[in-house]
Structures are given as structure tokens and as C-alpha cells.
Design an enzyme around this catalytic site. Structure first.
Site, PDB file in Angstrom:
ATOM      1  N   HIS A   1       0.387   4.406   7.023  1.00 47.13           N
ATOM      2  CA  HIS A   1       0.655   4.899   5.669  1.00 47.13           C
ATOM      3  C   HIS A   1       1.296   6.281   5.678  1.00 47.13           C
ATOM      4  O   HIS A   1       0.953   7.128   6.511  1.00 47.13           O
ATOM      5  CB  HIS A   1      -0.638   4.928   4.854  1.00 47.13           C
ATOM      6  CG  HIS A   1      -1.247   3.579   4.681  1.00 47.13           C
ATOM      7  ND1 HIS A   1      -2.434   3.208   5.297  1.00 47.13           N
ATOM      8  CD2 HIS A   1      -0.817   2.490   3.987  1.00 47.13           C
ATOM      9  CE1 HIS A   1      -2.710   1.957   4.958  1.00 47.13           C
ATOM     10  NE2 HIS A   1      -1.741   1.498   4.183  1.00 47.13           N
TER      11      HIS A   1
ATOM     12  N   SER B   1       0.783  -1.240   0.000  1.00 45.39           N
ATOM     13  CA  SER B   1       0.000   0.000   0.000  1.00 45.39           C
ATOM     14  C   SER B   1       0.811   1.284   0.000  1.00 45.39           C
ATOM     15  O   SER B   1       0.391   2.281  -0.611  1.00 45.39           O
ATOM     16  CB  SER B   1      -0.961   0.011   1.189  1.00 45.39           C
ATOM     17  OG  SER B   1      -0.266  -0.161   2.405  1.00 45.39           O
TER      18      SER B   1
ATOM     19  N   ASP C   1      -3.536   6.843  10.612  1.00 45.72           N
ATOM     20  CA  ASP C   1      -3.599   5.404  10.869  1.00 45.72           C
ATOM     21  C   ASP C   1      -2.270   4.832  11.370  1.00 45.72           C
ATOM     22  O   ASP C   1      -2.174   3.651  11.693  1.00 45.72           O
ATOM     23  CB  ASP C   1      -4.067   4.643   9.622  1.00 45.72           C
ATOM     24  CG  ASP C   1      -3.140   4.818   8.417  1.00 45.72           C
ATOM     25  OD1 ASP C   1      -2.035   5.390   8.571  1.00 45.72           O
ATOM     26  OD2 ASP C   1      -3.522   4.392   7.310  1.00 45.72           O
TER      27      ASP C   1
END
Length: 245
Positions: free
Chosen positions: A222, A20, A219
């Protein structure tokens, strides 16, 4: 916008792969991308993207929107990397970015024979045929999913080295450069073990840039948009320093 007259021009091609943080979550919050683009991530006439439908088009963020389709994509390091490359070395000409990253994927899902591996190699081969270009390097940012268990973390170095060897064999490019990113985030129990593996890989034409300390989204997993820009610059510096004359 598809490229017509320039579709077959020769490009300096870079494969963007991993999970990601390579696909890009910069500016993503609560499954929505804020759409904000710093100048380093704006489109440029000399930067192109190989789409999921295997054609070259003008590169625009999110670069992975049609590749990492199960999650919301935002800003990744690719555009900042390409712009930094063009700024530092105008002779580069046309840069081709080939997004292949998919979020949440441990390295075992990139083993030869898997869907992700097969798709990455296929796209790498197709993009060359569609541009008469040359693959200059693989940019690899992955490993957060391998910090979740001791076994996966312990096996990471061997699995990464195997991946590099197989990609080079399949693409018939035994010295293809790999620029990998050492993790900025992951499960606290085994992140240091994976980072040690990443920083300790000792294969020819493999270098590592360290993302540790770059700002994270809320979060805590990321990279922020600003961090992705910085990472793109770091990747460009690593490429120019290690793989250009």
C-alpha cells in the site's frame, strides 16, 4: 457534518473506485490509522463526499471509512486530487467525491451484475440526483489482486475494457473519462503483465497514470500517505491536461 443549504448545489463529481490503494491505506499500520493529515488532505469547504447513506457531507479523511468497512482505511488520493484541482482551476467550484473502492477485490468482482458494480453505478446515479451535478470522470486504481494468477493477469485488459464500456452504457455517458492507475505493487510473478494491460488500454477518453516507484508502507503493498498525495496530484494533472479545455 451533513450539508443542508448546499446539498443541491451543482458539483463537479468524480467517482473513486477500485481496491485498497484507492480506498486508502496511507498511515495505516497494524490495523490502525495514525490520523496524520498533510495540508493537501485537510477538509475544504468546496470539497464534499457522498456518504454510504447517500447524502452529501463535508469531505474528510478517511474518505472510504464507511465504504471499505472490513479493513482500516487511511489516506487515499481523493482529497489531494480535489485540492489540486481547485488550486489549478478555481472555476471548478464545488468538487464532489464518490468513494466506491473496496480492498482485496479482483476485477471479476466488478463485473456487471455483481454487488460492487451495482453499488458503484447506483451511487453514481444517486449522487447526481442529490446535487444536480455532473460526473466528470472515474478514477480507478485496482489490479493488485489480479497479479496473483496468470489467468487473471492475462484476462485483465479485456475485463477492464469491458468494465469501462458497461459503466459508460449504464450511466448513459459514452465518452465518460476514465483515469486509471498503473500498479505500484502486487505479486511479482504477474504484476508486469497487469501493468502492461493497464498501460496498453487504447479506448477513447481513457488515460493512465503510473504509480510505479511511489513509496510503499512497510507491507510493500500500500502507498504511504506521502505517495497518496503525490498520486492525487498526478491524477489531477492527468484530468486537467486531458479533459479540460
Amino acid at each position: 457534518m451533513e450539508m443542508a443549504d448546499s446539498a443541491k448545489e451543482k458539483k463537479q463529481i468524480f467517482i473513486l473506485s477500485g481496491q485498497s490503494n484507492m480506498a486508502g491505506r496511507g498511515g495505516v499500520s497494524h490495523k490502525k490509522w495514525d490520523g496524520l493529515l498533510p495540508p493537501q488532505c485537510l477538509p475544504h469547504p468546496s470539497i464534499h463526499r457522498f456518504s454510504a447513506h447517500s447524502h452529501w457531507e463535508e469531505a474528510r479523511e478517511p474518505l472510504h471509512a464507511d465504504i471499505d468497512t472490513s479493513k482500516t482505511c487511511g489516506v487515499g488520493p481523493g482529497m489531494a486530487f480535489a485540492r489540486a484541482l481547485l488550486h489549478s482551476d478555481p472555476t471548478v467550484g464545488s468538487v464532489g467525491l464518490v468513494p466506491c473502492a473496496v480492498g482485496g477485490t479482483p476485477i471479476r468482482e466488478w463485473e456487471p451484475g455483481t454487488h460492487l458494480y451495482t453499488n458503484m453505478v447506483r451511487r453514481a446515479e444517486e449522487c447526481v440526483r442529490e446535487s444536480r451535478g455532473e460526473i466528470r470522470a472515474v478514477l480507478w486504481y485496482q489490479g493488485e489482486s489480479d497479479t496473483l494468477s496468470r489467468h487473471d493477469a492475462q484476462c485483465y485488459k479485456a475485463n477492464m475494457e469491458k468494465l469501462i464500456r458497461h459503466v459508460r452504457d449504464h450511466l448513459r455517458s459514452p465518452s465518460l473519462p476514465f483515469i486509471q492507475v498503473a500498479l505500484a505493487s502486487g505479486d511479482t510473478h504477474f504484476i508486469d503483465m497487469v501493468r502492461e494491460a493497464q498501460l496498453g488500454i487504447n479506448l477513447p477518453n481513457v488515460v493512465c497514470v503510473d504509480a510505479k516507484g511511489l513509496p510503499l508502507n512497510e507491507d510493500n503493498l500500500h502507498l504511504t500517505t506521502e505517495a497518496q498525495v503525490e498520486l492525487g496530484n498526478m491524477l489531477a494533472d492527468a484530468y486537467l491536461k486531458n479533459f479540460t479545455a
